[in-house]
Design an enzyme around this catalytic site. Structure first.
Site, PDB file in Angstrom:
ATOM      1  NE  ARG A  17      48.876   8.623  61.273  1.00 33.24           N
ATOM      2  CZ  ARG A  17      47.511   8.387  61.310  1.00 33.24           C
ATOM      3  NH1 ARG A  17      47.462   7.254  62.078  1.00 33.24           N
ATOM      4  NH2 ARG A  17      46.568   9.238  61.226  1.00 33.24           N
ATOM      5  CG  ASN A  35      50.021   9.893  64.403  1.00 32.60           C
ATOM      6  OD1 ASN A  35      51.015  10.044  63.863  1.00 32.60           O
ATOM      7  ND2 ASN A  35      48.846  10.461  64.149  1.00 32.60           N
TER       8      ASN A  35
END
Length: 93
Positions: A17, A35
């Site tokens: 990320r 996520n």
């Protein structure tokens, strides 16, 4: 242009990320990365088609320590970008 990506592989717990955030911010893209509960990483991003193509290339490569098995991509209607701001990581503490 607005794109939605779902990235499968070893992409959680490996800084993926943060990698996406850095790449998208450098390309001046708007949107978010997060996520999923099923172990994937989801990206919603809007911006210039050339910058989006550059991000797509990086998503396929992945971050150091990650393994990208599959990238699923969908183009969305421009209206989906209305609420998008500077690129951010959702669900990060």
């Amino acid at each position: 242009m607005v794109l939605h990506f779902l990235i499968r592989g070893r992409v959680q717990g490996v800084g993926f990320r943060w990698f996406v955030h850095r790449e998208a911010a450098e390309l001046s893209l708007r949107g978010w990365v997060r996520n999923t509960d099923t172990g994937e990483v989801e990206v919603l991003v809007a911006g210039d088609p050339t910058a989006l193509a550059d991000l797509r290339t990086e998503l396929h490569k992945g971050s150091r320590g990650s393994r990208v098995d599959k990238v699923i991509e969908h183009e969305l209607d421009e209206s989906e970008a209305a609420s998008l701001t500077a690129f951010k990581i959702e669900g990060a503490w």
